[in-house]
Design an enzyme around this catalytic site. Structure first.
Site, PDB file in Angstrom:
ATOM      1  N   GLU A  98      -0.105   5.506  12.849  1.00 37.99           N
ATOM      2  CA  GLU A  98      -1.425   5.015  13.203  1.00 37.99           C
ATOM      3  C   GLU A  98      -1.419   3.521  13.502  1.00 37.99           C
ATOM      4  OE1 GLU A  98      -3.963   6.679  13.707  1.00 37.99           O
ATOM      5  OE2 GLU A  98      -5.648   5.280  13.627  1.00 37.99           O
ATOM      6  N   ASP A  99      -0.764   2.758  12.653  1.00 38.45           N
ATOM      7  CA  ASP A  99      -0.923   1.303  12.693  1.00 38.45           C
ATOM      8  C   ASP A  99       0.225   0.543  13.351  1.00 38.45           C
ATOM      9  OD1 ASP A  99      -3.166   1.926  11.288  1.00 38.45           O
ATOM     10  OD2 ASP A  99      -2.409   1.285   9.338  1.00 38.45           O
TER      11      ASP A  99
ATOM     12  N   ASP B 187     -20.391  15.846 -26.158  1.00 37.55           N
ATOM     13  CA  ASP B 187     -18.959  15.681 -25.968  1.00 37.55           C
ATOM     14  C   ASP B 187     -18.579  14.281 -25.500  1.00 37.55           C
ATOM     15  OD1 ASP B 187     -20.235  16.118 -23.653  1.00 37.55           O
ATOM     16  OD2 ASP B 187     -19.037  17.825 -23.019  1.00 37.55           O
TER      17      ASP B 187
ATOM     18  N   HIS C  73       0.826  -1.219   0.000  1.00 41.37           N
ATOM     19  CA  HIS C  73       0.000   0.000   0.000  1.00 41.37           C
ATOM     20  C   HIS C  73       0.865   1.276   0.000  1.00 41.37           C
ATOM     21  CE1 HIS C  73      -3.108   2.883   0.926  1.00 41.37           C
ATOM     22  NE2 HIS C  73      -2.644   3.090   2.126  1.00 41.37           N
TER      23      HIS C  73
ATOM     24  N   ASP D 286      -3.828   8.199  -1.117  1.00 39.67           N
ATOM     25  CA  ASP D 286      -4.075   7.074  -0.213  1.00 39.67           C
ATOM     26  C   ASP D 286      -5.475   6.513  -0.486  1.00 39.67           C
ATOM     27  OD1 ASP D 286      -4.049   5.396   2.108  1.00 39.67           O
ATOM     28  OD2 ASP D 286      -5.001   7.009   3.274  1.00 39.67           O
TER      29      ASP D 286
HETATM   30 MN    MN Z   1      -3.218   4.335   3.900  1.00 34.64          MN
END
Ligand code: MN
Length: 726
Positions: free
Chosen positions: A81-82, A264, A53, A144
């Site tokens: 965060e993780d 268009d 990621h 992200d």
């Molecule tokens: Mn992320």
């Protein structure tokens, strides 16, 4: 790290090297190592290692030619965060700038997105911008989200729908606002796919069915244009642009059209080196194909507020099939696709092109930042503030967003929920901690009001600390109902004081005959009702006494003006008069004031009104207040504009427009174009989704104002421009 990942990193390094030869690739590799170790053992929903990621996010940021701190922050964006890693560690290992960006991204994760209402969504978008301390944070966050949306097939249907809705409500409008069209379109199509799967597949099928015909057609058109342009000796890049599904769908729904009726759907793009060539190409194309009337737009001379520039024109092609052509330079193309993100490229390259600087200047001017900042990053800092600095966004414990005026406190918050909550409030917790009632709320605070069972009512002091008019009026309401006797006493003394001030006795004015009409007008049943309202401050004693006096003067017309002769209104301060630019007939050195209700400016037809003790007030002849004033005729005086004056005047306009992003910027642009100074601007949205913008500009004569109004009326989506009156 396995070989596949290593080769992906190599790929990213190559992308970066192409636009940034000074990039610190060692630092980049360190970041990849760091993130890979930190996320070790974590898996994506797809079963792949989590590290893919940040790797994907970094690659997209590199493709957008972002600066190194952004890319590295992109690699590290999930570690605080993780994982166990702290932001202090990131600051030490990398830089405080990078830690700051990572922190920004982490903070945005804590915004609960629970509501589906449009109002909430707009608040959330604003909050997002206010909380992101740096525009780069939003760029990283958008990338992200894009990667998460691209891999949404691995999560369950419920989360798919929640994520897609959130993306469509919050993220795509942000991408649009920042001009990041490429990301916006991809996000929209992904949301469309998950939110309306049947419609999406159906439309896709319909479009695919005619793909071959369409491609042939486009190729034919491109071939013709290529021939003509090379005859003219031009080097052009030509491209047949596939229209994005979601924008086709939106058009079909909005304009109630079938797929065939969308002009268009077929679009070509011509990219050249210079602006001059854009117009040359336009000429060539208009010679080849008949342009459709009313469909030509010159966004080169009139860029969109998000800096988008191109020429758009719709043409009748072979067999009468219409198609759209977009003509632009390479630089415009970059900005059209990555918007604000295109900015870093120039910044880091060291050689800022002057053209881009000019654009920054333009926006900078609009946002009224100090002129001495030569630094382009100033633009970014200010851009994020947009026009939301007047508001603060906080949460209820359930996660609903409330927007309050900046400087609001927990009392404002309590009354914004319900007056019963405010009236029973005894304290407040902010983010779980007890805070004083005058605590100044910050963006993102979660506020929990502590109440008691029985209503004990607000304290009078609250009136002076609350910020919102809603809280103020609700507190007043309470006193009106609950403290009637006290109010009546206050009301009496207020009126007595005012009577004295205006030079009347109680007996002269305060009798049933004169009070009657006032009671009737306000639907009061008794004099006490009137005194109650005066006592708690809903109606001023001054207003009441003036009304009484008017009634009295009807009976005693000779008293008009008897208390104040014209001499009383002659100013003792001579200075004021010479500056006002007004000549009052028969009097020099007269104290003159411009009425706030209609703000007359030179060139307007004006009338003078002799006030009691405050000189002559100048109104526009068409001011509705003047026309509804009974005693006006008695107190009118001839006034005119002086011949030579050098003062500037504030003119107030109210603009009604269809609510859309960037409208304020565009309006500010028009004002800047007219070389006028903007003194104030504020905006609100009506329930039926119109934007109302109040605007004060400094002008020196009426013609400037007329011209400005004309120009504003030409702005797309502006419905009405009015001089403010009342
Ligand atoms: Mn992320």
């Amino acid at each position: 790290m396995d070989e596949e990942m290593k080769s992906k990193i190599k790929e990213i390094e190559e992308i970066i090297s192409k636009y940034n030869s000074n990039a610190d690739l060692a630092m980049l590799e360190k970041a990849f190592d760091f993130a890979e170790k930190a996320h070790k053992g974590q898996l994506r929903k797809s079963g792949e290692p989590f590290f893919i990621h940040p790797l994907a996010v970094a690659k997209m940021l590199a493709e957008m030619e972002m600066d190194m701190p952004s890319i590295i922050a992109g690699i590290l964006h999930d570690v605080v965060e993780d994982t166990e890693v702290t932001s202090k560690q990131i600051a030490e290992e990398f830089s405080s700038e990078i830690a700051y960006l990572v922190d920004g991204v982490t903070k945005l994760k804590h915004i609960p997105v629970s509501s589906k209402e449009e109002l909430q969504a707009e608040n959330l978008r604003k909050m997002f911008i206010s909380m992101a301390s740096d525009i780069r944070v939003i760029v990283i966050k958008l990338v992200d989200r894009l990667h998460n949306m691209r891999t949404l097939q691995y999560v369950n249907t419920d989360s798919q729908i929640t994520k897609a809705r959130e993306t469509l409500e919050i993220y795509t409008p942000l991408a649009h606002r920042l001009g990041m069209s490429k990301i916006k379109w991809e996000l929209e199509d992904l949301c469309f796919k998950y939110l309306e799967p049947d419609t999406y597949q159906d439309l896709k099928k319909q479009i695919n069915a005619k793909r071959e015909d369409r491609e042939k057609y486009i190729q034919g058109v491109l071939e013709t244009i290529r021939e003509k342009t090379s005859e003219a000796g031009l080097k052009v890049f030509l491209d047949g642009r596939p229209k994005h599904l979601y924008s086709v769908y939106k058009k079909m729904v909005k304009q109630n059209k079938t797929l065939e009726q969308i002009y268009d759907l077929i679009a070509i793009r011509v990219i050249v080196d210079t602006v001059q060539e854009c117009y040359t190409i336009l000429g060539i194309i208009h010679e080849l194909y008949k342009p459709m009337p009313g469909r030509f737009k010159d966004y080169i001379s009139m860029p969109k507020p998000n800096m988008y520039q191109s020429l758009h024109t719709t043409l009748i092609g072979p067999d009468g099939m219409p198609f759209e052509a977009q003509i632009r330079t390479w630089e415009m193309h970059k900005i059209a696709e990555s918007g604000i993100a295109a900015h870093w490229k120039y910044k880091e390259g060291g050689t800022t092109t002057s053209e881009f600087d000019e654009k920054l200047d333009w926006v900078r001017h609009l946002l009224d930042i100090q002129k001495d900042s030569g630094d382009a990053s100033q633009f970014v800092d200010t851009f994020k503030m947009d026009l939301f600095t007047e508001e603060v966004f906080v949460f209820t414990p359930k996660g609903d967003v409330k927007n309050l005026p900046a400087g609001s406190n927990p009392i404002d918050f309590a009354y914004s929920i319900h007056s019963a909550i405010g009236n029973r409030m005894i304290g407040a917790k902010v983010n779980g901690e007890i805070k004083p009632l005058n605590y100044r709320l910050k963006n993102g605070d979660i506020v929990d009001v502590i109440t008691t069972k029985e209503t004990h009512g607000p304290s009078r002091d609250w009136l002076s600390i609350v910020k919102s008019s809603e809280a103020k009026s609700k507190i007043r309401q309470w006193f009106k109902k609950e403290r009637r006797e006290e109010n009546i006493e206050h009301g009496k003394s207020f009126i007595e004081r005012e009577l004295k001030k205006q030079g009347f006795t109680h007996e002269q004015l305060f009798n049933k005959e004169y009070i009657g009409p006032i009671l009737k007008k306000h639907n009061f049943n008794s004099i006490d009702d009137l005194l109650n309202v005066v006592g708690f401050g809903e109606l001023t004693a001054q207003k009441v006494v003036s009304r009484l006096r008017d009634e009295y003067l009807k009976d005693n017309p000779k008293d008009v003006l008897s208390t104040e002769s014209l001499e009383n209104i002659v100013s003792k301060e001579k200075k004021q008069t010479t500056d006002s630019g007004i000549v009052v007939k028969g009097i020099d050195n007269c104290l003159v004031r411009f009425s706030k209700c209609c703000n007359p400016v030179p060139g307007d037809n004006i009338v003078g009104y002799i006030t009691r003790g405050r000189g002559v007030s100048i109104h526009r002849a068409d001011c509705p207040n003047i026309q509804s004033m009974n005693e006006f005729k008695d107190r009118e005086i001839d006034v005119r504009w002086a011949q030579n004056f050098s003062t500037t005047y504030n003119a107030e306009l109210t603009i009604k427009a269809l609510d859309r992003s960037n409208l304020m910027l565009e309006i500010a642009g028009v004002i800047a174009e007219q070389k006028l100074n903007m003194r104030a601007i504020s905006a609100r949205t009506t329930k039926d989704n119109y934007g109302i913008i109040d605007l004060t500009v400094e002008i020196s004569e009426r013609t400037q104002l007329d011209k400005l109004i004309k120009k504003l009326n030409q702005v797309d989506s502006i419905v009405e421009v009015m001089r403010k009156s009342s």
